[in-house]
Enzyme design. Structure first.
Site, PDB file in Angstrom:
ATOM      1  N   THR A 176      62.593  70.226  71.699  1.00  0.00           N
ATOM      2  CA  THR A 176      61.540  70.946  70.983  1.00  0.00           C
ATOM      3  C   THR A 176      62.144  71.858  69.906  1.00  0.00           C
ATOM      4  O   THR A 176      61.629  71.952  68.794  1.00  0.00           O
ATOM      5  CB  THR A 176      60.690  71.762  71.979  1.00  0.00           C
ATOM      6  OG1 THR A 176      60.166  70.850  72.943  1.00  0.00           O
ATOM      7  CG2 THR A 176      59.555  72.488  71.304  1.00  0.00           C
ATOM      8  N   HIS A 225      62.862  69.713  67.065  1.00  0.00           N
ATOM      9  CA  HIS A 225      61.634  69.396  66.321  1.00  0.00           C
ATOM     10  C   HIS A 225      61.245  70.586  65.428  1.00  0.00           C
ATOM     11  O   HIS A 225      60.793  70.413  64.305  1.00  0.00           O
ATOM     12  CB  HIS A 225      60.468  69.090  67.270  1.00  0.00           C
ATOM     13  CG  HIS A 225      60.564  67.754  67.959  1.00  0.00           C
ATOM     14  ND1 HIS A 225      61.002  66.620  67.326  1.00  0.00           N
ATOM     15  CD2 HIS A 225      60.264  67.373  69.234  1.00  0.00           C
ATOM     16  CE1 HIS A 225      60.972  65.598  68.175  1.00  0.00           C
ATOM     17  NE2 HIS A 225      60.536  66.037  69.336  1.00  0.00           N
TER      18      HIS A 225
HETATM   19 ZN    ZN Z   1      62.157  73.289  76.005  1.00  0.00          ZN
END
Ligand code: ZN
Ligand code: ZN
Length: 345
Positions: free
Chosen positions: A40, A43
């Protein structure tokens, strides 16, 4: 104070010129000990996820010490335990609005107005971070400072298994052996599953076997569909947990699940996926998604305390804070690399 900030797509910096955050009456001020680097975060840095005003301090997987307590804060939510300076905590990084329809249904992870540590709100890659007190959990003695940073990804992995509705003795295929796939593997094993992991990188397959996987598959050099058939008496797997989010693995799910089985989309599918849905229709396959985590943190800590999950198994490097920017770049470039955790001091 020091902070690792995103300045724009693909651009991060270490600075020591960020003011220590002020905190409101319902907040805590924390001093992070360890912070995880997860997909994440990549990202956020490279694919435009999250806030578009910069700089943004990154980081959402954290173990920390309480150093400041807001005036209205008394006890940990759901307990009569007083919050004290010096307590070790971890943070549920998703900050729900608590007013929208999903929030009122208790589905905080689906909040339509959510904020999130290190994605929309200033994150934990810093010497200090402000968090709403009711999103913190005190770490039990049986959970180390380092393990504390894995509670968030482990909670996500528990959510995947919750959404799968797996039963003891079910045949589970996990697609993807990154650190989150290895956590999902361990939760599925702890829940009584017979687990196969599919992963192209050899050392990640070896780790899965060491952790107790029943079998591993190299999806590049083996025929995944045939191997799953062989291993399941031609039926296909009861449960598929997709932990990657790329079109190749997402579209594999329906080819290896059994009729009446259940597929969980756990990886973020950041690109559109073309799929043949006929097997879903013929087989009344249930396809569900698991997004982040809601209410799994206490169980994640219990699994660690019980010794049922070794959260550090996929840990590859502990990186000094001063090298965090390099570590983020390295994690983005290499698909071989395991989990990296930043040590703040
Ligand atoms: Zn995470
Ligand atoms: Zn909400």
């Amino acid at each position: 104070m020091r902070a690792i900030q995103k300045l724009g797509t693909g651009k991060a910096q270490l600075t020591d010129k960020v003011p220590i955050p002020s905190y409101g009456p319902n907040d805590l001020l924390l001093k992070p000990l360890y912070s995880g680097i997860c997909t994440t975060d990549l990202h956020v840095l490279y694919h435009g996820m999250g806030r578009e005003e910069f700089p943004l301090t990154m980081g959402h997987e954290v173990s920390a010490i309480v150093v400041g307590i807001g005036n209205n804060v008394d006890t940990y939510v759901g307990s009569d335990r007083k919050i004290k300076v010096g307590d070790r905590v971890t943070v549920e990084p998703l900050f729900p609005c608590e007013k929208c329809d999903p929030c009122l249904q208790g589905k905080m992870n689906l909040c339509s107005n959510m904020s999130h540590l290190g994605i929309f709100d200033e994150g934990a890659y810093a010497d200090y971070v402000r968090v709403p007190s009711h999103r913190t959990h005190r770490l039990p003695d049986g959970v180390s400072d380092l393990a504390g940073t894995f509670i968030e990804p482990l909670s996500c992995a528990i959510n995947f298994i919750d959404k799968s509705q797996m039963k003891p003795g079910n045949f589970v295929v996990i697609l993807g052996g990154g650190s989150i796939g290895q956590l999902a593997l361990q939760v599925a094993l702890a829940s009584g599953g017979k687990v196969i992991l599919s992963e192209p990188v050899a050392k990640k397959r070896e780790l899965a076997l060491k952790l107790g996987a029943h079998a591993v598959i190299d999806p590049i050099n083996d025929n995944l569909i045939e191997r799953v058939k062989d291993l399941t008496d031609n039926k296909g797997a009861d449960i598929i947990i997709e932990c990657v989010g790329v079109p190749a693995t997402v579209s594999q799910m329906l080819k290896i699940v059994k009729r009446g089985g259940r597929c969980v989309l756990a990886g973020a599918p950041v690109k559109p996926v073309e799929m043949d849905f006929l097997p879903l229709w013929y087989g009344e396959v249930e396809l569900v998604a698991a997004h982040a985590t809601a209410w799994q943190f206490p169980r994640a800590m219990t699994l660690i305390e019980l010794g049922l999950v070794d959260v550090e198994a996929a840990l590859e490097q502990i990186v000094p804070f001063t090298e965090a920017v390099r570590a983020l770049e390295e994690a983005y470039k290499s698909n071989e690399i395991g989990k990296m955790v930043i040590k703040h001091n």
